[in-house]
Motif scaffolding. Structure first.
Motif, PDB file in Angstrom:
ATOM      1  N   TYR A 181      20.193 -16.092   6.418  1.00 30.09           N
ATOM      2  CA  TYR A 181      19.339 -15.637   5.738  1.00 30.09           C
ATOM      3  C   TYR A 181      19.326 -16.264   4.163  1.00 30.09           C
ATOM      4  N   THR A 182      18.402 -17.704   4.263  1.00 31.36           N
ATOM      5  CA  THR A 182      18.179 -18.084   2.521  1.00 31.36           C
ATOM      6  C   THR A 182      17.030 -17.727   1.508  1.00 31.36           C
ATOM      7  N   ALA A 183      17.654 -17.764   0.068  1.00 33.67           N
ATOM      8  CA  ALA A 183      17.065 -16.531  -0.228  1.00 33.67           C
ATOM      9  C   ALA A 183      16.712 -18.038  -1.149  1.00 33.67           C
ATOM     10  N   PRO A 184      14.810 -18.114  -1.370  1.00 33.87           N
ATOM     11  CA  PRO A 184      14.131 -19.301  -2.417  1.00 33.87           C
ATOM     12  C   PRO A 184      14.168 -18.425  -3.799  1.00 33.87           C
ATOM     13  N   GLY A 185      14.417 -18.082  -4.578  1.00 31.88           N
ATOM     14  CA  GLY A 185      15.574 -17.368  -6.610  1.00 31.88           C
ATOM     15  C   GLY A 185      16.703 -16.306  -6.239  1.00 31.88           C
ATOM     16  N   PRO A 186      16.480 -16.131  -6.820  1.00 33.25           N
ATOM     17  CA  PRO A 186      17.732 -14.943  -7.034  1.00 33.25           C
ATOM     18  C   PRO A 186      17.547 -13.436  -6.582  1.00 33.25           C
ATOM     19  N   ALA A 187      19.047 -13.335  -5.164  1.00 31.52           N
ATOM     20  CA  ALA A 187      18.115 -12.290  -4.422  1.00 31.52           C
ATOM     21  C   ALA A 187      18.371 -11.228  -4.725  1.00 31.52           C
ATOM     22  N   SER A 188      17.963 -10.817  -5.906  1.00 31.14           N
ATOM     23  CA  SER A 188      18.187  -9.374  -6.627  1.00 31.14           C
ATOM     24  C   SER A 188      16.715  -9.153  -7.716  1.00 31.14           C
ATOM     25  N   LEU A 189      16.087 -10.035  -7.268  1.00 31.72           N
ATOM     26  CA  LEU A 189      14.822 -10.226  -8.170  1.00 31.72           C
ATOM     27  C   LEU A 189      13.624  -9.795  -6.988  1.00 31.72           C
ATOM     28  N   VAL A 190      12.561  -9.155  -7.783  1.00 37.26           N
ATOM     29  CA  VAL A 190      12.306  -8.336  -6.788  1.00 37.26           C
ATOM     30  C   VAL A 190      10.523  -9.182  -6.527  1.00 37.26           C
ATOM     31  N   HIS A 191      10.291  -9.395  -5.703  1.00 33.89           N
ATOM     32  CA  HIS A 191       8.987 -10.615  -5.436  1.00 33.89           C
ATOM     33  C   HIS A 191       7.896  -9.627  -4.682  1.00 33.89           C
ATOM     34  N   GLU A 192       6.480  -9.998  -4.789  1.00 35.86           N
ATOM     35  CA  GLU A 192       5.188  -9.267  -4.252  1.00 35.86           C
ATOM     36  C   GLU A 192       5.030  -9.956  -2.984  1.00 35.86           C
ATOM     37  N   TRP A 193       5.634  -9.695  -1.870  1.00 37.75           N
ATOM     38  CA  TRP A 193       4.935  -9.954  -0.571  1.00 37.75           C
ATOM     39  C   TRP A 193       3.555  -9.485   0.193  1.00 37.75           C
ATOM     40  N   ALA A 194       2.999  -9.952   1.121  1.00 38.11           N
ATOM     41  CA  ALA A 194       1.766  -9.059   1.633  1.00 38.11           C
ATOM     42  C   ALA A 194       2.038  -9.355   3.185  1.00 38.11           C
ATOM     43  N   TYR A 195       2.221  -7.817   4.248  1.00 37.35           N
ATOM     44  CA  TYR A 195       2.407  -8.274   5.588  1.00 37.35           C
ATOM     45  C   TYR A 195       0.807  -8.096   6.010  1.00 37.35           C
ATOM     46  N   LEU A 196       0.659  -9.092   6.482  1.00 35.41           N
ATOM     47  CA  LEU A 196      -0.960  -9.379   7.053  1.00 35.41           C
ATOM     48  C   LEU A 196      -1.460  -9.388   7.929  1.00 35.41           C
ATOM     49  N   PRO A 197      -0.528  -8.344   9.013  1.00 33.85           N
ATOM     50  CA  PRO A 197      -1.688  -7.312   9.328  1.00 33.85           C
ATOM     51  C   PRO A 197      -1.933  -6.285   8.601  1.00 33.85           C
ATOM     52  N   ASP A 198      -1.589  -6.031   7.863  1.00 38.75           N
ATOM     53  CA  ASP A 198      -2.173  -5.198   6.937  1.00 38.75           C
ATOM     54  C   ASP A 198      -3.592  -5.120   6.036  1.00 38.75           C
ATOM     55  N   PHE A 199      -2.625  -6.410   5.671  1.00 31.64           N
ATOM     56  CA  PHE A 199      -3.606  -7.458   4.340  1.00 31.64           C
ATOM     57  C   PHE A 199      -5.117  -7.383   5.354  1.00 31.64           C
ATOM     58  N   ALA A 200      -5.631  -7.526   6.007  1.00 30.08           N
ATOM     59  CA  ALA A 200      -6.480  -7.976   7.132  1.00 30.08           C
ATOM     60  C   ALA A 200      -6.637  -6.577   7.473  1.00 30.08           C
ATOM     61  N   VAL A 201      -6.207  -5.937   7.877  1.00 32.55           N
ATOM     62  CA  VAL A 201      -6.708  -4.056   8.074  1.00 32.55           C
ATOM     63  C   VAL A 201      -6.930  -4.025   6.389  1.00 32.55           C
ATOM     64  N   GLY A 202      -6.745  -4.206   5.615  1.00 31.83           N
ATOM     65  CA  GLY A 202      -7.961  -3.618   3.639  1.00 31.83           C
ATOM     66  C   GLY A 202      -8.705  -4.333   4.025  1.00 31.83           C
ATOM     67  N   PHE A 203      -9.100  -5.612   4.340  1.00 30.98           N
ATOM     68  CA  PHE A 203     -10.236  -6.521   4.666  1.00 30.98           C
ATOM     69  C   PHE A 203     -11.083  -5.845   5.328  1.00 30.98           C
ATOM     70  N   VAL A 204     -10.560  -4.668   6.096  1.00 31.27           N
ATOM     71  CA  VAL A 204     -11.663  -4.616   7.498  1.00 31.27           C
ATOM     72  C   VAL A 204     -12.037  -3.300   6.783  1.00 31.27           C
ATOM     73  N   ALA A 205     -11.183  -2.260   6.252  1.00 31.55           N
ATOM     74  CA  ALA A 205     -11.674  -1.403   5.080  1.00 31.55           C
ATOM     75  C   ALA A 205     -12.454  -1.472   4.010  1.00 31.55           C
ATOM     76  N   LEU A 206     -12.689  -2.279   3.778  1.00 35.25           N
ATOM     77  CA  LEU A 206     -13.707  -2.908   2.137  1.00 35.25           C
ATOM     78  C   LEU A 206     -14.684  -2.955   2.942  1.00 35.25           C
ATOM     79  N   ALA A 207     -15.053  -3.938   3.921  1.00 37.47           N
ATOM     80  CA  ALA A 207     -16.533  -4.016   4.687  1.00 37.47           C
ATOM     81  C   ALA A 207     -16.949  -2.451   5.105  1.00 37.47           C
ATOM     82  N   LYS A 208     -16.183  -1.712   5.298  1.00 36.19           N
ATOM     83  CA  LYS A 208     -16.713  -0.089   5.803  1.00 36.19           C
ATOM     84  C   LYS A 208     -16.836   0.397   4.659  1.00 36.19           C
ATOM     85  N   ASN A 209     -16.974   0.216   3.910  1.00 34.42           N
ATOM     86  CA  ASN A 209     -16.381   0.974   2.112  1.00 34.42           C
ATOM     87  C   ASN A 209     -17.289   0.189   1.077  1.00 34.42           C
ATOM     88  N   LEU A 210     -18.628  -0.851   1.619  1.00 33.59           N
ATOM     89  CA  LEU A 210     -19.214  -1.497   0.566  1.00 33.59           C
ATOM     90  C   LEU A 210     -20.201  -0.186  -0.379  1.00 33.59           C
TER      91      LEU A 210
END
Length: 319
Positions: A181-210
């Protein structure tokens, strides 16, 4: 049926978002430079359109209700971002289409705020950050003038989905097949990731709640703020064996950056791997209800399978 055009439908983000809208029952038009339909997008209509050709883009998006702007040039071509953004605004205006846009954390510069909310001010310290701020300024001006409605959803680094080009597949998981496993930075540092299928469903939900949204909205998508230690643990569960932790060789990129344009661009954004940050939203849940969130272990397992890495689950299914 609501019609949506996906710009950048050949890209990892565009494919996942297009699939989410297809599954939600939208009439999806996948726009690519060559007009060919990615294999994952069965059910969409393929249309050719070059985002750098304004008239061609207006024609390619004719008659749609929504334009999802998944355009993202490679790091060395970011000079194209503003011309593309201006052309997308012209296409949205010509077709009276809603503009959906994925935002980044580049706008906040270094040092990174540890927790980024919708009210956190922009303080870009890199050229890419300044370009992103300029793009969002353009979108807001168009909205304030009543020409184009924009809904922006901001996320961290992507993982999940097929294809290549993310930190997850190019660095983190690149050697997992060899037990590393290759760490791009300090192993104990918190980094923000987005799981794309979740992110995509978020856009669908916004389109349904205009009806709950204004003419310009910039919202955060809280994804997976995790350390590399936590990501490695999830990857170990997925592949069913321990993984040795190693660090990305930043010194190589820094030494070669004067001579290799891509390395120079990557190094310019390296602070993101060395400064803790995560996204929080004060509004998203009130608008769409429960925020899409695949559990970490499941998301990592599926992301590894998407890029062809065998997991315990996948092997069990074959057996």
């Amino acid at each position: 049926m609501t019609k949506i055009a996906i710009l950048g439908a050949n890209g990892r983000l565009g494919r996942v978002v297009a699939r989410a809208f297809i599954d939600a029952g939208y009439d999806v038009r996948a726009i690519t430079r060559n007009g060919k339909l990615p294999i994952e997008l069965k059910g969409a209509t393929a249309v050719a359109g070059d985002a750098l050709d304004r008239e061609a883009l207006i024609r390619a998006t004719e008659g749609v209700d929504i334009i999802f702007n998944g355009l993202n040039p490679i790091y060395t071509d970011w000079g194209k971002c503003m011309p593309m953004a201006e052309n997308v605004m012209a296409a949205c205006h010509a077709n009276n289409a809603l503009h959906l846009f994925p935002g980044t954390v580049y706008n906040y510069g270094s040092p990174m705020p540890q927790v980024i909310t919708e009210d956190t001010p922009f303080r870009p310290t890199t050229e890419k950050g300044r370009i992103r701020v300029a793009m969002e300024d353009l979108f807001r001006r168009e909205a304030d003038a009543g020409r184009v409605r924009t809904i922006l959803l901001r996320a961290g680094d992507f993982f999940g989905g097929t294809g290549s080009g993310s930190w997850f597949d190019l660095v983190v998981a690149a050697k997992i097949g060899n037990g590393v496993y290759t760490a791009p930075g300090p192993a104990s540092l918190v980094h923000e990731w987005a799981y794309l299928p979740d992110f995509a469903v978020g856009f669908v939900a916004l389109a349904k709640n205009l009806d709950k949204l204004g003419f310009y909205e910039a919202l955060n998508f809280p994804g997976h703020p995790v350390t590399d230690l936590e990501l490695r643990a999830a990857a170990e569960k997925a592949v069913g064996r321990p993984l040795k932790m190693t660090s990305m060789a930043w010194w190589v990129l820094r030494a070669g950056s004067p001579f290799v344009a891509m390395w120079r661009e990557i190094v310019s954004m390296s602070y993101l791997r060395f400064e803790s940050h995560e996204l929080a939203s004060m509004r998203l849940e009130d608008i769409i209800g429960e925020i899409p969130h695949t559990p970490r272990d499941q998301a990592v397992r599926e992301a590894l399978e998407d890029i062809g890495i065998a997991t315990v689950s996948a092997v069990a299914k074959v057996a």
